[in-house]
Design an enzyme around this catalytic site. Structure first.
Site, PDB file in Angstrom:
ATOM      1  N   LYS A 152      34.106  39.673  49.812  1.00  9.42           N
ATOM      2  CA  LYS A 152      34.910  39.726  51.039  1.00  9.42           C
ATOM      3  C   LYS A 152      34.397  40.560  52.247  1.00  9.42           C
ATOM      4  O   LYS A 152      33.958  39.903  53.476  1.00  9.42           O
ATOM      5  CB  LYS A 152      36.327  40.406  50.955  1.00  9.42           C
ATOM      6  CG  LYS A 152      37.294  40.632  52.207  1.00  9.42           C
ATOM      7  CD  LYS A 152      38.345  41.236  51.838  1.00  9.42           C
ATOM      8  CE  LYS A 152      39.107  41.544  53.229  1.00  9.42           C
ATOM      9  NZ  LYS A 152      40.466  42.215  53.015  1.00  9.42           N
ATOM     10  N   GLU A 183      27.264  46.636  44.174  1.00  9.97           N
ATOM     11  CA  GLU A 183      27.225  45.791  42.949  1.00  9.97           C
ATOM     12  C   GLU A 183      26.740  44.449  43.105  1.00  9.97           C
ATOM     13  O   GLU A 183      25.753  43.837  42.622  1.00  9.97           O
ATOM     14  CB  GLU A 183      28.183  46.085  42.224  1.00  9.97           C
ATOM     15  CG  GLU A 183      28.372  47.210  41.527  1.00  9.97           C
ATOM     16  CD  GLU A 183      29.570  48.170  42.601  1.00  9.97           C
ATOM     17  OE1 GLU A 183      29.660  48.105  43.583  1.00  9.97           O
ATOM     18  OE2 GLU A 183      30.160  49.088  42.052  1.00  9.97           O
ATOM     19  N   GLY A 198      41.459  41.486  48.915  1.00  8.94           N
ATOM     20  CA  GLY A 198      40.374  41.182  48.088  1.00  8.94           C
ATOM     21  C   GLY A 198      41.014  40.707  46.684  1.00  8.94           C
ATOM     22  O   GLY A 198      40.823  39.766  46.211  1.00  8.94           O
ATOM     23  N   ARG A 199      42.043  41.609  46.265  1.00  4.81           N
ATOM     24  CA  ARG A 199      42.909  41.344  45.085  1.00  4.81           C
ATOM     25  C   ARG A 199      43.799  40.287  45.130  1.00  4.81           C
ATOM     26  O   ARG A 199      44.550  39.853  44.294  1.00  4.81           O
ATOM     27  CB  ARG A 199      43.493  42.765  44.466  1.00  4.81           C
ATOM     28  CG  ARG A 199      44.355  43.387  45.384  1.00  4.81           C
ATOM     29  CD  ARG A 199      44.697  45.014  44.903  1.00  4.81           C
ATOM     30  NE  ARG A 199      45.245  45.509  45.817  1.00  4.81           N
ATOM     31  CZ  ARG A 199      44.824  46.296  46.871  1.00  4.81           C
ATOM     32  NH1 ARG A 199      43.573  46.533  46.939  1.00  4.81           N
ATOM     33  NH2 ARG A 199      45.382  47.017  47.684  1.00  4.81           N
ATOM     34  N   GLU A 252      45.629  49.034  41.708  1.00  2.00           N
ATOM     35  CA  GLU A 252      44.915  49.250  42.909  1.00  2.00           C
ATOM     36  C   GLU A 252      45.584  49.142  44.073  1.00  2.00           C
ATOM     37  O   GLU A 252      45.829  49.695  45.178  1.00  2.00           O
ATOM     38  CB  GLU A 252      43.619  48.220  43.450  1.00  2.00           C
ATOM     39  CG  GLU A 252      42.529  48.605  44.247  1.00  2.00           C
ATOM     40  CD  GLU A 252      41.407  47.833  44.464  1.00  2.00           C
ATOM     41  OE1 GLU A 252      41.646  46.519  44.815  1.00  2.00           O
ATOM     42  OE2 GLU A 252      40.286  48.262  44.091  1.00  2.00           O
ATOM     43  N   HIS A 259      47.236  43.430  15.327  1.00  5.28           N
ATOM     44  CA  HIS A 259      46.478  43.826  14.336  1.00  5.28           C
ATOM     45  C   HIS A 259      45.427  44.917  14.959  1.00  5.28           C
ATOM     46  O   HIS A 259      44.486  45.401  14.385  1.00  5.28           O
ATOM     47  CB  HIS A 259      45.362  42.671  13.569  1.00  5.28           C
ATOM     48  CG  HIS A 259      46.290  41.673  13.163  1.00  5.28           C
ATOM     49  ND1 HIS A 259      46.794  41.622  11.699  1.00  5.28           N
ATOM     50  CD2 HIS A 259      46.930  40.608  13.542  1.00  5.28           C
ATOM     51  CE1 HIS A 259      47.528  40.726  11.495  1.00  5.28           C
ATOM     52  NE2 HIS A 259      47.746  39.832  12.418  1.00  5.28           N
ATOM     53  N   LYS A 299      32.076  55.525  45.786  1.00  4.28           N
ATOM     54  CA  LYS A 299      31.028  54.676  46.231  1.00  4.28           C
ATOM     55  C   LYS A 299      29.986  55.501  47.101  1.00  4.28           C
ATOM     56  O   LYS A 299      28.954  55.421  46.721  1.00  4.28           O
ATOM     57  CB  LYS A 299      31.673  53.496  47.023  1.00  4.28           C
ATOM     58  CG  LYS A 299      32.648  52.541  46.520  1.00  4.28           C
ATOM     59  CD  LYS A 299      33.022  51.439  47.558  1.00  4.28           C
ATOM     60  CE  LYS A 299      33.878  50.532  47.225  1.00  4.28           C
ATOM     61  NZ  LYS A 299      34.254  49.538  48.228  1.00  4.28           N
TER      62      LYS A 299
HETATM   63  O1  LIG Z   1      34.979  41.313  47.943  1.00  4.04           O
HETATM   64  P1  LIG Z   1      34.122  42.540  48.072  1.00  4.04           P
HETATM   65  O2  LIG Z   1      34.210  43.113  49.500  1.00  4.04           O
HETATM   66  O3  LIG Z   1      32.853  42.493  47.569  1.00  4.04           O
HETATM   67  O4  LIG Z   1      35.066  43.867  47.444  1.00  4.04           O
HETATM   68  C1  LIG Z   1      35.236  43.754  45.905  1.00  4.04           C
HETATM   69  C2  LIG Z   1      36.335  44.767  45.385  1.00  4.04           C
HETATM   70  O5  LIG Z   1      36.104  46.015  45.737  1.00  4.04           O
HETATM   71  C3  LIG Z   1      37.139  47.071  46.347  1.00  4.04           C
HETATM   72  O6  LIG Z   1      37.232  46.736  47.838  1.00  4.04           O
HETATM   73  C4  LIG Z   1      37.154  48.047  46.018  1.00  4.04           C
HETATM   74  O7  LIG Z   1      36.798  48.209  44.568  1.00  4.04           O
HETATM   75  C5  LIG Z   1      38.216  45.900  45.764  1.00  4.04           C
HETATM   76  O8  LIG Z   1      39.304  45.934  46.749  1.00  4.04           O
HETATM   77  C6  LIG Z   1      37.660  44.484  45.958  1.00  4.04           C
HETATM   78  O9  LIG Z   1      38.332  43.420  45.124  1.00  4.04           O
END
Ligand SMILES: O=P(O)(O)OC[C@H]1O[C@](O)(CO)[C@@H](O)[C@@H]1O
Length: 543
Positions: free
Chosen positions: A203, A209, A263-264, A349, A380, A508
């Site tokens: 987003k 990452e 995002g979620r 979240e 199990h 972060k």
């Molecule tokens: O889509 P982006 O901006 O890479 O964010 C990934 C994820 O990181 C967060 O902002 C925080 O971990 C989430 O809310 C989001 O889904």
């Protein structure tokens, strides 16, 4: 005393009445056959095995009303800026609405934004599936890698797995999320860069990452293909069009969405492109239809028959009245194996907050820990604890009446296990039953007495069962929206902002500060002893 505090007190009185009643006795009254289920078409919520009665349920509904839930639902569909700390609307329902729903956001029609972008990414998905969009040499893409994390990963990975039966001749879709190089490296091993399409899903397009993995993946493409040809194997899904351009992804390969999609809550936007690539536009649209069916139900059904509201209120009862800190989410559907992980982010979240929208301490426990894996595997593993452990862990069971595999004859056994578990949790097995059973088997009375306590099941452990006809794309969309709106309901009752996530920021920032300190010769003198000690030990173990 506010109306809400009065209702919280009423609920505590309800629990005082119910806490020493066993589900066995509640069922024996013969009054639980009606009033403990609610349905939307073939989807039924059966909460007869919750330790609740109709009076408590009425008080929970009164609590929802007194918390302003009806107004909050209307406000979400109205495009109000419910995400107050980021001053944004909460309009993910607009991603699956139809033009006639006439949803508006920030002064414009949602459909004017969503429909053209949806058409673009779904057309692209089908064109990749048919081979009409291909690599630079005209070869069909055989594989897709979605690089994203959190909301840009968990929904797509869950849905692609859930709908694998609907893939047809679509490409193999893989997912890379972890910045641990092992993730990307394991996924690309054995893949042909020539026929692999890479989607960078983010987003913000700033998530470290994702950008780190995307850079490595781009290098992998460019090492094996020319830089120009490599462009054909890349696409981006983001709201940050400047950053996608800076990354070098041509505008025609960028599929956008908007800041009013959290995002979620984004898997119905272009973030869902990997799903559409896997199952095709028609199945993706079916999934959206299922989402919308639940959206419309949430918006229009009376609170007492509203499935997400009821599921949310049962959660409030479990969390705040029964003081249960966790919930096990157990799909009896192997293909829903990533559903608990998806709901985990959506729920924790969103509602893992300790202050209200006004910045005051929330006077109640908020988001419980959500966890789970598919039945029957979980039986199990940790069911021992669910049945005989010291903590009461409420369970959500998810079950389809129809099999989703060719081995249809195994479905009765799967179904029987699900029903048996809710029965065992609720009713247990008394010491008298255990004693009678062991004596009937001819065991010596002394030996029987040694074993009775160990073999007794206390029962009275609550569960709700969510039953649907079949695990179709439509049913999946409806199920996800059920949980989204359940989370919304609880957020309103707790008074928190369910749509920000400031709690992920500190880690972060600190990670970026710590990273240079891992280089040889870095000055560690300003660090607290724990981090300094850890870095020194890591350095000594590097060689
Ligand atoms: O889509 P982006 O901006 O890479 O964010 C990934 C994820 O990181 C967060 O902002 C925080 O971990 C989430 O809310 C989001 O889904």
């Amino acid at each position: 005393m506010t109306q809400q505090s009065k209702i919280w007190n009423d609920l505590k009185s309800d629990w005082a009445r119910l806490s020493d009643q066993h589900l066995r006795d509640l069922f024996d009254t013969g009054t639980r056959d009606v009033g403990y289920t609610a349905a939307l078409d073939d989807l039924t919520l059966d909460f007869s095995c919750e330790r609740i009665d109709t009076l408590a349920l009425e008080n929970l509904i009164a609590l929802a009303r007194a918390s302003g839930l009806e107004d909050a639902i209307a406000a979400m569909f109205n495009g109000d800026h419910l995400n107050t700390t980021e001053d944004r609307a909460v309009m993910h329902v607009g991603l699956r609405a139809i033009a006639e729903d006439a949803l508006m956001v920030d002064g414009g029609a949602v459909a004017d934004l969503v429909d053209p972008e949806k058409a673009r990414f779904l057309e692209f998905a089908d064109a990749v599936r048919s081979g009409q969009v291909s690599n630079a040499a005209g070869k069909k893409f055989t594989d897709v890698i979605n690089i994203g994390i959190g909301g840009s990963d968990l929904g797509p990975v869950m849905a692609v797995r859930a709908l694998s039966e609907f893939r047809g001749d679509g490409p193999n879709v893989h997912f890379v999320s972890n910045v641990d190089g092992a993730h990307l490296s394991d996924v690309i091993t054995g893949l042909n860069p020539d026929t692999t399409l890479i989607l960078v899903a983010s987003k913000t397009f700033t998530t470290i990452e994702t950008i780190t993995n995307a850079r490595a993946a781009k290098r992998w493409l460019q090492t094996n293909l020319s830089a120009k040809d490599a462009d054909q194997n890349l696409a981006a899904l983001s709201t940050n069009l400047k950053a996608t351009a800076d990354f070098g992804i041509p505008a025609a390969r960028v599929f956008g969405f908007w800041d009013w999609v959290g995002g979620r809550y984004s898997m119905c936007s272009s973030i869902g492109l990997s799903i559409a690539l896997s199952v095709g536009a028609d199945n993706f649209n079916e999934m959206l239809r299922g989402f919308r069916a639940m959206d419309v139900h949430f918006k229009t059904a009376p609170l007492a028959q509203n499935l997400p509201v009821l599921l949310g209120l049962i959660g409030i009862w479990r969390r705040n009245i029964m003081a249960c800190a966790t919930v096990a989410l157990l799909p009896y559907d192997q293909r829903l194996e990533f559903f608990p992980a998806y709901v985990q982010q959506m729920d924790m979240e969103s509602n893992g907050k300790r202050v209200t929208k006004g910045g005051q301490d929330v006077p109640h426990g908020t988001a419980p820990v959500i966890w789970g894996t598919p039945g029957t595997n979980s039986q199990h593993s940790y069911f021992q604890m669910l049945h005989q452990g010291t903590d009461i862990i409420p369970v959500d069971f998810i079950l389809s009446a129809q099999s989703n595999s060719d081995l249809t004859d195994q479905h009765a056994l799967l179904t029987a296990n699900c029903l048996a578990q809710s029965q065992a949790l609720a009713f247990g097995k008394t010491s008298a039953e255990v004693r009678a059973e062991l004596l009937a088997k001819g065991m010596e009375p002394a030996q029987v007495e040694d074993l009775v306590a160990h073999r007794t099941f206390p029962g009275n452990r609550p569960s709700t069962t969510i039953l649907q006809r079949a695990a179709t794309p439509y049913a999946l969309g409806r199920l996800i929206a059920l949980y989204e709106h359940k989370v919304f309901t609880q957020g309103v009752i707790w008074g928190v902002n369910s749509f920000d996530q400031w709690g992920v920021e500190l880690g972060k920032v600190l990670a970026l500060e710590v990273q240079p300190l891992l280089e040889d010769g870095a000055d560690l003198s300003g660090l607290r002893a724990s981090t300094r000690g850890a870095i020194e030990r890591i350095n000594s173990l590097k060689a």
